[in-house]
Design a protein around this motif. Structure first.
Motif, PDB file in Angstrom:
ATOM      1  N   THR A   1     -36.462 -30.273 -50.705  1.00  0.00           N
ATOM      2  CA  THR A   1     -35.551 -30.546 -52.253  1.00  0.00           C
ATOM      3  C   THR A   1     -34.080 -31.297 -52.160  1.00  0.00           C
ATOM      4  O   THR A   1     -33.861 -32.169 -52.201  1.00  0.00           O
ATOM      5  CB  THR A   1     -36.242 -30.243 -53.813  1.00  0.00           C
ATOM      6  N   CYS A   2     -33.710 -29.628 -51.953  1.00  0.00           N
ATOM      7  CA  CYS A   2     -31.970 -29.844 -52.196  1.00  0.00           C
ATOM      8  C   CYS A   2     -31.395 -30.734 -50.773  1.00  0.00           C
ATOM      9  O   CYS A   2     -30.886 -31.231 -50.567  1.00  0.00           O
ATOM     10  CB  CYS A   2     -31.735 -27.946 -51.329  1.00  0.00           C
ATOM     11  N   PHE A   3     -32.836 -30.638 -49.634  1.00  0.00           N
ATOM     12  CA  PHE A   3     -32.101 -31.089 -48.504  1.00  0.00           C
ATOM     13  C   PHE A   3     -32.432 -32.688 -48.617  1.00  0.00           C
ATOM     14  O   PHE A   3     -31.385 -33.548 -48.178  1.00  0.00           O
ATOM     15  CB  PHE A   3     -32.694 -31.434 -47.200  1.00  0.00           C
ATOM     16  N   VAL A   4     -33.109 -33.636 -49.313  1.00  0.00           N
ATOM     17  CA  VAL A   4     -33.608 -34.588 -49.828  1.00  0.00           C
ATOM     18  C   VAL A   4     -32.510 -34.728 -50.301  1.00  0.00           C
ATOM     19  O   VAL A   4     -31.858 -36.209 -51.046  1.00  0.00           O
ATOM     20  CB  VAL A   4     -34.961 -34.613 -50.730  1.00  0.00           C
ATOM     21  N   LEU A   5     -31.872 -34.366 -52.056  1.00  0.00           N
ATOM     22  CA  LEU A   5     -30.755 -35.048 -52.702  1.00  0.00           C
ATOM     23  C   LEU A   5     -29.160 -34.667 -51.978  1.00  0.00           C
ATOM     24  O   LEU A   5     -28.723 -35.497 -52.322  1.00  0.00           O
ATOM     25  CB  LEU A   5     -30.564 -33.674 -53.832  1.00  0.00           C
ATOM     26  N   TRP A   6     -29.194 -33.950 -51.017  1.00  0.00           N
ATOM     27  CA  TRP A   6     -27.631 -33.947 -49.862  1.00  0.00           C
ATOM     28  C   TRP A   6     -27.915 -35.462 -49.098  1.00  0.00           C
ATOM     29  O   TRP A   6     -26.930 -35.760 -49.093  1.00  0.00           O
ATOM     30  CB  TRP A   6     -27.713 -32.636 -49.435  1.00  0.00           C
ATOM     31  N   THR A   7     -28.769 -35.068 -48.122  1.00  0.00           N
ATOM     32  CA  THR A   7     -29.652 -36.464 -47.936  1.00  0.00           C
ATOM     33  C   THR A   7     -28.856 -37.793 -48.882  1.00  0.00           C
ATOM     34  O   THR A   7     -28.183 -38.996 -48.757  1.00  0.00           O
ATOM     35  CB  THR A   7     -30.648 -36.536 -47.256  1.00  0.00           C
ATOM     36  N   ILE A   8     -29.357 -37.725 -49.709  1.00  0.00           N
ATOM     37  CA  ILE A   8     -28.834 -38.889 -50.510  1.00  0.00           C
ATOM     38  C   ILE A   8     -28.091 -39.123 -51.144  1.00  0.00           C
ATOM     39  O   ILE A   8     -27.145 -39.959 -51.001  1.00  0.00           O
ATOM     40  CB  ILE A   8     -29.995 -38.894 -52.014  1.00  0.00           C
TER      41      ILE A   8
END
Length: 92
Positions: A47-54
């Protein structure tokens, strides 16, 4: 010189983040056992990596986007193997 140093440090950090998942992935794949992997931890990590990517996409910070997207793939790989080798149908 400070831009060069910042880019070297950023690149090293990105490579460490991305490759940090490789030993776990290799271990799980070889042993076909992911019982030691925390589902909650890896779910949060993905979830953290998804948010950082966004965030990287929205701010057009491409180094952040690329590094976190690559780390997302690695962390998601561990999470996928956690589900695959979760013990369903295995004795014990």
């Amino acid at each position: 010189m400070s831009d060069l140093v910042a880019n070297v440090v950023g690149t090293a950090a990105a490579l460490c983040s991305i490759t940090s998942f490789a030993p776990q992935m290799i271990k799980i794949w070889k042993e076909k056992d992911a019982s030691a992997v925390s589902l909650k931890t890896y779910s949060l990590t993905v979830t953290c990596f998804v948010l950082w990517t966004i965030y990287g996409v929205l701010t057009e910070a491409w180094p952040i986007t690329i590094a976190n997207a690559c780390a997302l793939v690695m962390a998601a790989g561990v999470l996928a193997m956690k589900w695959r080798f979760s013990g369903a149908g295995r004795p014990g």
